[in-house]
Design an enzyme around this catalytic site. Structure first.
Site, PDB file in Angstrom:
ATOM      1  N   CYS A   4      -6.566  51.301 -11.834  1.00 55.68           N
ATOM      2  CA  CYS A   4      -6.883  52.452 -12.663  1.00 55.68           C
ATOM      3  C   CYS A   4      -6.473  52.124 -14.085  1.00 55.68           C
ATOM      4  O   CYS A   4      -5.734  51.183 -14.327  1.00 55.68           O
ATOM      5  CB  CYS A   4      -6.074  53.667 -12.218  1.00 55.68           C
ATOM      6  SG  CYS A   4      -6.334  54.095 -10.493  1.00 55.68           S
ATOM      7  N   ARG A  21     -11.546  49.394 -15.879  1.00 53.54           N
ATOM      8  CA  ARG A  21     -10.542  49.242 -14.835  1.00 53.54           C
ATOM      9  C   ARG A  21     -10.818  50.147 -13.634  1.00 53.54           C
ATOM     10  O   ARG A  21     -10.108  50.082 -12.623  1.00 53.54           O
ATOM     11  CB  ARG A  21      -9.160  49.552 -15.400  1.00 53.54           C
ATOM     12  CG  ARG A  21      -8.741  48.629 -16.517  1.00 53.54           C
ATOM     13  CD  ARG A  21      -7.410  49.032 -17.071  1.00 53.54           C
ATOM     14  NE  ARG A  21      -6.356  48.788 -16.111  1.00 53.54           N
ATOM     15  CZ  ARG A  21      -5.537  47.740 -16.149  1.00 53.54           C
ATOM     16  NH1 ARG A  21      -5.659  46.849 -17.084  1.00 53.54           N
ATOM     17  NH2 ARG A  21      -4.599  47.595 -15.255  1.00 53.54           N
ATOM     18  N   TRP A  25     -10.191  54.108  -9.913  1.00 50.65           N
ATOM     19  CA  TRP A  25     -10.882  53.381  -8.833  1.00 50.65           C
ATOM     20  C   TRP A  25     -10.150  53.792  -7.573  1.00 50.65           C
ATOM     21  O   TRP A  25      -8.985  53.468  -7.393  1.00 50.65           O
ATOM     22  CB  TRP A  25     -10.779  51.873  -9.058  1.00 50.65           C
ATOM     23  CG  TRP A  25     -11.625  51.062  -8.110  1.00 50.65           C
ATOM     24  CD1 TRP A  25     -12.905  50.654  -8.308  1.00 50.65           C
ATOM     25  CD2 TRP A  25     -11.242  50.533  -6.838  1.00 50.65           C
ATOM     26  NE1 TRP A  25     -13.342  49.910  -7.228  1.00 50.65           N
ATOM     27  CE2 TRP A  25     -12.337  49.822  -6.317  1.00 50.65           C
ATOM     28  CE3 TRP A  25     -10.068  50.589  -6.073  1.00 50.65           C
ATOM     29  CZ2 TRP A  25     -12.310  49.178  -5.078  1.00 50.65           C
ATOM     30  CZ3 TRP A  25     -10.043  49.951  -4.846  1.00 50.65           C
ATOM     31  CH2 TRP A  25     -11.149  49.252  -4.360  1.00 50.65           C
ATOM     32  N   ASN A  63      -0.873  55.193 -11.662  1.00 50.52           N
ATOM     33  CA  ASN A  63      -1.580  53.944 -11.393  1.00 50.52           C
ATOM     34  C   ASN A  63      -0.796  53.226 -10.309  1.00 50.52           C
ATOM     35  O   ASN A  63       0.311  52.755 -10.554  1.00 50.52           O
ATOM     36  CB  ASN A  63      -1.620  53.103 -12.683  1.00 50.52           C
ATOM     37  CG  ASN A  63      -2.538  51.914 -12.556  1.00 50.52           C
ATOM     38  OD1 ASN A  63      -3.187  51.730 -11.537  1.00 50.52           O
ATOM     39  ND2 ASN A  63      -2.593  51.114 -13.600  1.00 50.52           N
ATOM     40  N   GLY A  64      -1.342  53.179  -9.096  1.00 53.35           N
ATOM     41  CA  GLY A  64      -0.614  52.509  -8.017  1.00 53.35           C
ATOM     42  C   GLY A  64      -0.827  53.194  -6.689  1.00 53.35           C
ATOM     43  O   GLY A  64      -1.667  54.076  -6.558  1.00 53.35           O
ATOM     44  N   GLU A  95     -22.031  30.549  -8.210  1.00 52.30           N
ATOM     45  CA  GLU A  95     -21.699  31.504  -9.265  1.00 52.30           C
ATOM     46  C   GLU A  95     -22.927  32.367  -9.607  1.00 52.30           C
ATOM     47  O   GLU A  95     -22.822  33.579  -9.782  1.00 52.30           O
ATOM     48  CB  GLU A  95     -21.175  30.755 -10.504  1.00 52.30           C
ATOM     49  CG  GLU A  95     -20.934  31.597 -11.735  1.00 52.30           C
ATOM     50  CD  GLU A  95     -19.969  32.757 -11.537  1.00 52.30           C
ATOM     51  OE1 GLU A  95     -19.290  32.835 -10.504  1.00 52.30           O
ATOM     52  OE2 GLU A  95     -19.932  33.614 -12.439  1.00 52.30           O
ATOM     53  N   LYS A 135     -23.230  36.468  -9.215  1.00 48.16           N
ATOM     54  CA  LYS A 135     -23.625  37.337 -10.322  1.00 48.16           C
ATOM     55  C   LYS A 135     -24.778  38.245  -9.891  1.00 48.16           C
ATOM     56  O   LYS A 135     -24.800  39.434 -10.158  1.00 48.16           O
ATOM     57  CB  LYS A 135     -24.063  36.448 -11.493  1.00 48.16           C
ATOM     58  CG  LYS A 135     -23.614  36.812 -12.838  1.00 48.16           C
ATOM     59  CD  LYS A 135     -22.234  36.439 -13.264  1.00 48.16           C
ATOM     60  CE  LYS A 135     -21.114  36.724 -12.333  1.00 48.16           C
ATOM     61  NZ  LYS A 135     -19.808  36.288 -12.760  1.00 48.16           N
ATOM     62  N   GLU A 189     -23.577  40.951  -7.415  1.00 46.16           N
ATOM     63  CA  GLU A 189     -22.725  41.951  -8.061  1.00 46.16           C
ATOM     64  C   GLU A 189     -23.505  43.000  -8.826  1.00 46.16           C
ATOM     65  O   GLU A 189     -23.203  44.175  -8.740  1.00 46.16           O
ATOM     66  CB  GLU A 189     -21.837  41.266  -9.112  1.00 46.16           C
ATOM     67  CG  GLU A 189     -20.556  40.721  -8.627  1.00 46.16           C
ATOM     68  CD  GLU A 189     -19.779  40.156  -9.791  1.00 46.16           C
ATOM     69  OE1 GLU A 189     -20.305  39.255 -10.484  1.00 46.16           O
ATOM     70  OE2 GLU A 189     -18.659  40.602 -10.018  1.00 46.16           O
ATOM     71  N   HIS A 192     -29.864  21.859   8.030  1.00 47.82           N
ATOM     72  CA  HIS A 192     -28.969  22.020   9.183  1.00 47.82           C
ATOM     73  C   HIS A 192     -28.875  23.484   9.605  1.00 47.82           C
ATOM     74  O   HIS A 192     -27.948  23.852  10.330  1.00 47.82           O
ATOM     75  CB  HIS A 192     -27.583  21.457   8.861  1.00 47.82           C
ATOM     76  CG  HIS A 192     -27.622  19.996   8.536  1.00 47.82           C
ATOM     77  ND1 HIS A 192     -27.896  19.035   9.490  1.00 47.82           N
ATOM     78  CD2 HIS A 192     -27.491  19.330   7.359  1.00 47.82           C
ATOM     79  CE1 HIS A 192     -27.898  17.835   8.913  1.00 47.82           C
ATOM     80  NE2 HIS A 192     -27.673  17.992   7.613  1.00 47.82           N
ATOM     81  N   LYS A 210     -13.110  45.821 -12.869  1.00 47.01           N
ATOM     82  CA  LYS A 210     -12.917  44.523 -13.514  1.00 47.01           C
ATOM     83  C   LYS A 210     -11.689  43.773 -12.995  1.00 47.01           C
ATOM     84  O   LYS A 210     -11.761  42.586 -12.712  1.00 47.01           O
ATOM     85  CB  LYS A 210     -12.811  44.741 -15.024  1.00 47.01           C
ATOM     86  CG  LYS A 210     -12.695  43.456 -15.836  1.00 47.01           C
ATOM     87  CD  LYS A 210     -13.984  42.676 -15.839  1.00 47.01           C
ATOM     88  CE  LYS A 210     -13.914  41.411 -16.665  1.00 47.01           C
ATOM     89  NZ  LYS A 210     -15.033  40.510 -16.371  1.00 47.01           N
TER      90      LYS A 210
HETATM   91  C1  F6R Z   1     -17.315  38.123 -10.837  1.00 46.10           C
HETATM   92  C2  F6R Z   1     -15.990  38.565 -11.169  1.00 46.10           C
HETATM   93  C3  F6R Z   1     -14.943  38.491 -10.138  1.00 46.10           C
HETATM   94  C4  F6R Z   1     -13.661  37.924 -10.762  1.00 46.10           C
HETATM   95  C5  F6R Z   1     -12.516  37.945  -9.752  1.00 46.10           C
HETATM   96  C6  F6R Z   1     -11.253  37.330 -10.314  1.00 46.10           C
HETATM   97  O1  F6R Z   1     -18.206  38.309 -11.874  1.00 46.10           O
HETATM   98  O2  F6R Z   1     -15.752  38.966 -12.268  1.00 46.10           O
HETATM   99  O3  F6R Z   1     -15.347  37.736  -9.047  1.00 46.10           O
HETATM  100  O4  F6R Z   1     -13.923  36.630 -11.179  1.00 46.10           O
HETATM  101  O5  F6R Z   1     -12.263  39.249  -9.358  1.00 46.10           O
HETATM  102  O6  F6R Z   1     -10.851  37.987 -11.469  1.00 46.10           O
HETATM  103  P1  F6R Z   1      -9.837  37.308 -12.482  1.00 46.10           P
HETATM  104  O7  F6R Z   1     -10.523  36.135 -13.068  1.00 46.10           O
HETATM  105  O8  F6R Z   1      -9.512  38.367 -13.470  1.00 46.10           O
HETATM  106  O9  F6R Z   1      -8.648  36.884 -11.669  1.00 46.10           O
END
Ligand code: F6R
Length: 598
Positions: A25, A50, A95, A121-122, A474, A478, A481, A497, A593
Site C-alpha cells: 500500500c 503501490r 492493494w 501499511n502491513g 521477458e 510483458k 501482464e 520436444h 509495482k
Molecule cells: C514485470 C515486473 C515484475 C518485477 C518483479 C520484481 O514487469 O515489473 O515482474 O520485475 O516484481 O520487482 P523488483 O525488480 O522491484 O524486485
C-alpha cells in the site's frame, strides 16, 4: 489469503529495513500551514502505483472527516468536497491483503468513538488475538480488515496520543506501519514496523510517506524510520522517538524526482530508455571496482537472484558471466532461492531488484547473508531495503519507474550486469560502445514495427536460444501482464520436444535471433513452425530468418548488448496491444509495482 510469518525475526543485524513482510500500500500524511487535503491527494496520486484497489483520506479538525472508495485515486478525488480547508490529513492507496477491495475495507479506519483515524501499511499477524481482546470490551469491527483494529486500540489507550501510538505499535505483531490523526489535534502520528516509512520537515509543515517519491515535490531530504520508531509531526516539528525517548536522526537526500504527470507512464518510461542507459553507465562505472570483480572471480559459488523481470536480468547475467568471464553462475528466481543448497561464506550472491523492496528478494538476501555470503544489490532505489542490507550496491539511476510493467529498469539491469561481467573478464564497456547502444535504442523506439492486430491473440509464442530465450521470456511476461492474453516463450530447440503440438494456423510466433551463430538453427525452427501453419515474425539482429516477415534491429557490433535492443520492440508490442485492447498498461489488474508480500 492466509498470511502467517513463517520466517521468524531477522537475526542479521544488517537487515535494519525488513520491508519484507506483507504490505502493498502507499500511505501519506501532512501537518502544516498549507492545504493538507491537496498535499495528501497529490501524494496518493504519486503512490498509486503501490496499490490501486481502493483509496481514502481523513481530514483533521474539530471533527474528523473520512472519504474512501473502491477503485482509483481519481474516484476518490471526485467524491471530495471542494474547499474544506484543513491543515492535517492522512491518506491511503490500497492493494488488498485482508478483505475485499471495497469502500468499507478501504482506509482510513475510524475508531469506535470516531475520534481517531488510521491508515495502515502491513498485515497484523496477531489480528485474531487483538480482535478478541477488543470483542471482550464490547468493540466490534465494521470492516474485514486487520487495520481497523489499530484505530480501536488507539482509542482504548486514551490519554497521551504519542504514548498510545508507542503502546499499540508495540502490541502489533507482523508489519504495522501506520499513520493516525485525532480530532482537535494538529499532529500526524507515525509508527513504523515492517513497512517502509519516511518523515520530513519542510518549510510549510511536516510530511510522512511510505516512499520518497511522494515527498520529493516538497522536501529535499527525509529521515528513514527504522522498526519501532515513531514520530509526531506538526507544522513546527518532526519529532522522532524510540522506547519513550526522543531521538535525533540524520536525514538523507531524496535523490528521486517525482514522475511528471503524463497520459501513459509506460510510454514515457520506454522513451526514456536511452537517457536511463547513459545514467546507469555512469553510476555503475563509478561503483564497479577491482574488489568486486575479484570477489566474483574468487567465489566458489556465484548466484544471481531476482523476481519476474529482474529474474530475467539474472538469467542474462548468468549467461554473460559464463560466456565472457568463464565463471560458472546460477540464476534463481528469488522466490525459489531456498529450494537449492544452502549458501556459505564462499558464495557471492547478487540480487537484482528495481524497487529494492520485493519481499521474496529481500528474504533470499537475508538467508544468503545469514549463511555468510557476500551480497550485492543491483537496484534502482538507493534508500531501499536491498541497498541498505547489501554489502555492495550497484545503483541503476534509471529514474523513478511507476508503470507496473518494468521497461527502462530492465534495460538498465541488463547493462549493469553486462558491465559487471566485462569487468570480471578484465574488460570494460567503452563510451563509444555505449553511444552505439543508445543510438540503436533511440532508433528502435522511434520505429515501433512489430505490432500487428493478429498478435492480439491467446496463441502467441516467442522463441529463441540463449540470450534470446531470456528476451523471449521477458517479452512474454510483458504481454501477459498488460494484455491479459496468453503468450508463451520457449527455447527454440525445445519446441519439437512437446510445445510444437500447440502450433496451428491460428498461431503467431515471434522468432528472436541476435547472434549470427544461432541463425542456422533458428532458420530450421522457423521452417518447422511455418510448415505447421504458424505465422512467424522474425525479430533479428543477426540476419534473415526465413520468416513470413522480419523486423531487423539496428546494427550493433557487440552481440552481448543486442538483447537490450531486442527487448524494446517487445515492450512496444505489449504496450500497443494493451492500448488496442482498451486496457490501462500502467495499472494492470491484480498487480502492484512493489510486491512486498511473500
Ligand atoms: C514485470 C515486473 C515484475 C518485477 C518483479 C520484481 O514487469 O515489473 O515482474 O520485475 O516484481 O520487482 P523488483 O525488480 O522491484 O524486485
Amino acid at each position: 489469503m492466509s498470511l502467517v510469518n513463517i520466517y521468524g525475526e531477522f537475526s542479521c543485524a544488517k537487515f535494519l529495513c525488513p520491508a519484507y513482510k506483507y504490505c502493498m500500500c502507499g500511505i501519506v500524511g501532512y501537518s502544516g500551514s498549507q492545504n493538507a487535503k491537496a498535499i495528501v491527494m497529490d501524494g496518493l496520486r504519486t503512490l498509486e502505483y503501490r496499490g490501486y484497489d481502493s483509496a481514502g483520506v481523513a481530514l483533521g479538525g474539530d471533527r474528523l472527516k473520512v472519504f474512501k472508495t473502491a477503485g482509483r485515486v481519481n474516484a476518490l478525488d471526485a467524491m471530495l468536497p471542494a474547499g474544506g480547508a484543513c491543515h492535517t490529513a492522512i491518506g491511503h492507496t490500497r492493494w488488498a491483503t485482508h478483505g475485499k477491495p471495497n469502500a468499507v475495507n478501504a482506509h482510513p479506519h475510524l475508531s469506535y468513538d470516531k475520534k481517531i483515524a488510521v491508515v495502515h501499511n502491513g498485515v497484523l499477524e496477531n489480528c485474531a488475538e487483538l480482535k478478541s481482546e477488543l470483542a471482550g470490551k464490547g468493540i466490534s469491527c465494521v470492516s474485514e480488515t486487520d487495520s481497523e483494529l489499530l484505530a480501536h486500540l488507539l482509542a482504548l489507550e486514551g490519554g497521551d496520543m504519542l504514548e498510545a501510538v508507542r503502546r499499540v505499535g508495540g502490541k502489533a505483531k507482523g508489519s504495522a506501519t501506520f499513520l493516525a490523526i485525532r480530532e482537535g489535534d494538529p499532529a500526524v502520528y507515525v509508527f513504523r514496523k515492517g513497512a517502509s516509512m519516511l518523515v520530513a520537515k519542510g518549510e510549510y509543515g511536516s510530511f510522512a510517506a511510505s516512499d520518497g517519491l511522494a515527498l520529493a515535490r516538497y522536501v529535499g531530504t527525509a529521515t528513514v524510520l527504522q522498526d519501532d520508531e515513531y514520530a509526531r509531526i506538526t507544522h513546527d516539528v518532526c519529532a522522532i522517538f524510540k522506547d519513550g525517548a526522543r531521538i535525533f536522526k540524520s536525514s538523507t537526500p531524496l535523490r528521486v524526482s517525482p514522475p511528471k504527470e503524463c497520459a501513459c507512464h509506460m510510454r514515457a518510461e520506454i522513451d526514456e530508455i536511452p537517457a536511463a542507459l547513459e545514467r546507469t553507465y555512469l553510476k555503475v562505472s563509478e561503483a564497479l571496482d577491482d574488489e568486486l570483480a575479484d570477489r566474483v572471480r574468487r567465489a566458489k559459488r556465484v548466484m544471481l537472484a531476482g523476481c519476474g523481470t529482474a529474474f530475467h536480468a539474472c538469467r542474462y547475467g548468468k549467461l554473460l558471466l559464463e560466456q565472457m568471464a568463464g565463471i560458472c553462475a546460477e540464476a534463481v528466481a528469488a522466490s525459489e532461492a531456498d529450494e537449492g543448497a544452502p549458501v556459505d561464506g564462499d558464495t557471492l550472491a547478487l540480487f537484482v531488484t528495481q524497487s529494492g523492496e520485493t519481499a521474496d528478494t529481500l528474504l533470499a538476501m537475508k538467508r544468503c547473508a545469514e549463511g555468510g555470503a557476500y551480497t550485492v544489490a543491483v537496484t534502482n532505489v538507493e534508500s531501499s531495503g536491498a541497498a541498505l542490507a547489501a554489502d555492495k550496491t550497484l545503483f541503476l539511476d534509471a529514474g523513478a519507474e511507476v508503470a507496473v510493467a518494468a521497461t527502462k529498469s530492465y534495460c538498465c539491469q541488463l547493462l549493469a550486469v553486462n558491465m559487471l561481467a566485462r569487468r570480471v573478464a578484465g574488460d570494460i564497456l567503452r563510451e563509444e560502445e555505449l553511444k552505439k547502444l543508445t543510438n540503436g535504442a533511440k532508433e528502435c523506439i522511434a520505429r515501433c514495427e512489430l505490432f500487428e492486430k493478429r498478435m492480439l491473440t491467446d496463441k502467441l509464442f516467442l522463441v529463441g536460444r540463449g540470450q534470446d530465450l531470456v528476451t523471449a521470456k521477458e517479452g512474454a511476461l510483458k504481454l501477459k501482464e498488460i494484455t491479459y492474453r496468453q503468450a508463451e516463450a520457449y527455447a527454440a530447440g525445445e519446441l519439437k520436444h512437446g510445445p510444437i503440438a500447440l502450433i496451428d494456423s491460428e498461431s503467431t510466433v515471434i522468432a528472436l535471433a541476435t547472434r549470427e551463430d544461432c541463425l542456422p538453427r533458428m532458420r530450421a525452427t522457423v521452417s518447422e513452425l511455418r510448415s505447421r501453419g504458424a505465422y512467424v515474425v522474425g525479430l533479428s539482429g543477426a540476419g534473415d530468418l526465413g520468416a513470413d516477415k522480419t523486423v531487423f534491429l539496428p546494427s550493433l557490433e557487440d552481440v552481448t548488448l543486442r538483447p537490450i535492443l531486442c527487448v524494446l520492440p517487445l515492450q512496444e508490442l505489449a504496450l500497443c496491444s494493451s492500448l488496442c485492447l482498451g486496457l490501462d498498461p500502467d495499472k494492470p489488474r491484480n498487480l502492484a509495482k512493489s510486491v512486498t508480500v511473500i
